[in-house]
Design a protein around this motif. Structure first.
Motif, PDB file in Angstrom:
ATOM      1  N   GLN A 184      48.505 109.237 -16.258  1.00  0.00           N
ATOM      2  CA  GLN A 184      49.795 108.610 -17.179  1.00  0.00           C
ATOM      3  C   GLN A 184      49.362 107.764 -18.039  1.00  0.00           C
ATOM      4  N   LYS A 186      46.484 107.173 -19.300  1.00  0.00           N
ATOM      5  CA  LYS A 186      45.584 107.552 -20.499  1.00  0.00           C
ATOM      6  C   LYS A 186      46.512 108.382 -21.605  1.00  0.00           C
ATOM      7  N   ASP A 187      47.490 108.867 -21.115  1.00  0.00           N
ATOM      8  CA  ASP A 187      48.294 109.592 -21.906  1.00  0.00           C
ATOM      9  C   ASP A 187      49.187 108.639 -22.719  1.00  0.00           C
ATOM     10  N   GLU A 190      46.772 107.284 -25.272  1.00  0.00           N
ATOM     11  CA  GLU A 190      46.206 108.397 -26.681  1.00  0.00           C
ATOM     12  C   GLU A 190      47.335 108.326 -27.604  1.00  0.00           C
ATOM     13  N   LYS A 191      48.731 108.403 -26.961  1.00  0.00           N
ATOM     14  CA  LYS A 191      49.859 108.805 -27.670  1.00  0.00           C
ATOM     15  C   LYS A 191      50.092 107.374 -28.745  1.00  0.00           C
TER      16      LYS A 191
END
Length: 335
Positions: A184, A186-187, A190-191
């Motif tokens: 989560q 990392k997401d 990235e976003k």
């Protein structure tokens, strides 16, 4: 972990050390104050029971900024810094304990920290309270002195969460490692990078050759920070705005006189003002705004002075601060 045999002298000694450490001003350590913001909610009561903590994943080795930490468990997390508190909020991690601003858990974090037991203020965490919570890990701050680190590690492993803005990704990832939410984290990173890249392109023409400056009002005076401290990386790194020449020489928190501000004469001026930092000069911001020199600034004349676009307690260089700041900064810079 040494969780037994903590003497009264240790607790008192820890309180004295942390109290001394917390008395210094740090560029990346905004004092707390209640302020309206999307994340604000009713304060958490001091008597609140521990929140539902993450499931214990058993013994775990955590790697953070090239150093390893051995944890016997990961269930009972205590956030002993606002940096760690903001990362926990972003990931939806419910710590069993959290520090206060001296009175309560900061209002902008109160809902996210709902259920956490107060473990003393962030300048003087209560070692005995942390011990009672059977902490598996203490998420502290890199601002602690060496002696503080040593004492806290006698209660539970203490991870010194960095207060340096450029380490925000590592900070969020280590919280994710501990809470079993690394994917989560990392997401989210990235976003954010994608959103920042899109925002950078959106405002590029509008901010070309423009001076963008953020100042913080403390004890009635204006302060600037280095380009890589506080919210500044959001401007000068993430959004690609040129660093004002006058800011390049700033190496630490630096007093800015109203006359110097007039020399800089920014096109966009962002100001963070926390009542808790200006108790003896509660009208200082109003007085600055009524100063003829202030009124002569390009930003003031063109309606491009923005005060507290995010909660003034926000740490600036953390995931929560960056996420909360991006859209509002872009909206302001699009004017």
């Amino acid at each position: 972990m040494k969780k037994v045999g903590l003497t009264a002298s240790l607790v008192l000694g820890l309180g004295m050390i942390l109290g001394a450490c917390g008395s210094s001003n740090n560029a990346a350590d905004p004092s707390t104050a209640a302020s309206a913001s999307p994340a604000a909610s009713a304060p958490v009561a001091a008597s609140a029971s521990p929140a539902a903590a993450p499931a214990d994943q058993g013994p775990k080795t955590i790697t953070y900024l090239d150093k390893q930490y051995q944890l016997a468990g990961t269930k009972n997390i205590v956030v002993a810094s606002l940096e760690a508190m903001e990362d926990a909020a972003v990931l939806g991690v419910k710590p069993v304990g959290a520090v206060t601003d001296g009175v309560k858990i900061p209002e902008y974090m109160s809902k996210a920290m709902e259920g956490a037991v107060e473990v003393g203020n962030r300048q003087q965490p209560n070692a005995e309270a942390i011990l009672k919570l059977k902490a598996d890990v203490i998420m502290g701050t890199s601002k602690f002195q060496a002696a503080v680190v040593e004492q806290l590690n006698k209660v539970a492993p203490m991870i010194p969460v960095s207060h340096i803005s450029s380490n925000w990704e590592a900070n969020l990832l280590v919280m994710g490692q501990i809470a079993g939410k690394e994917a989560q984290a990392k997401d989210i990173i990235e976003k954010y990078k994608k959103d920042a890249a899109a925002a950078k392109e959106k405002i590029a023409a509008n901010v070309k050759d423009k001076k963008v400056l953020m100042l913080r009002v403390r004890t009635g005076s204006l302060y600037a920070y280095p380009a890589d401290v506080y919210f500044n990386p959001s401007f000068y790194t993430d959004l690609g705005i040129a660093v004002p020449e006058e800011l390049k020489a700033v190496k630490a928190q630096e007093l800015v006189s109203i006359e110097k501000l007039a020399e800089i004469n920014p096109d966009y001026l962002f100001v963070q003002f926390a009542e808790a930092e200006n108790k003896d000069q509660p009208k200082s911001l109003e007085e600055l705004q009524n100063n003829p020199i202030w009124k002569s600034l390009k930003a003031a004349k063109n309606g491009k002075v923005f005060v507290n676009i995010v909660d003034p307690s926000a740490q600036g260089g953390t995931s929560w601060s960056k996420l909360a700041f991006l859209d509002k900064a872009v909206a302001a810079l699009s004017q």
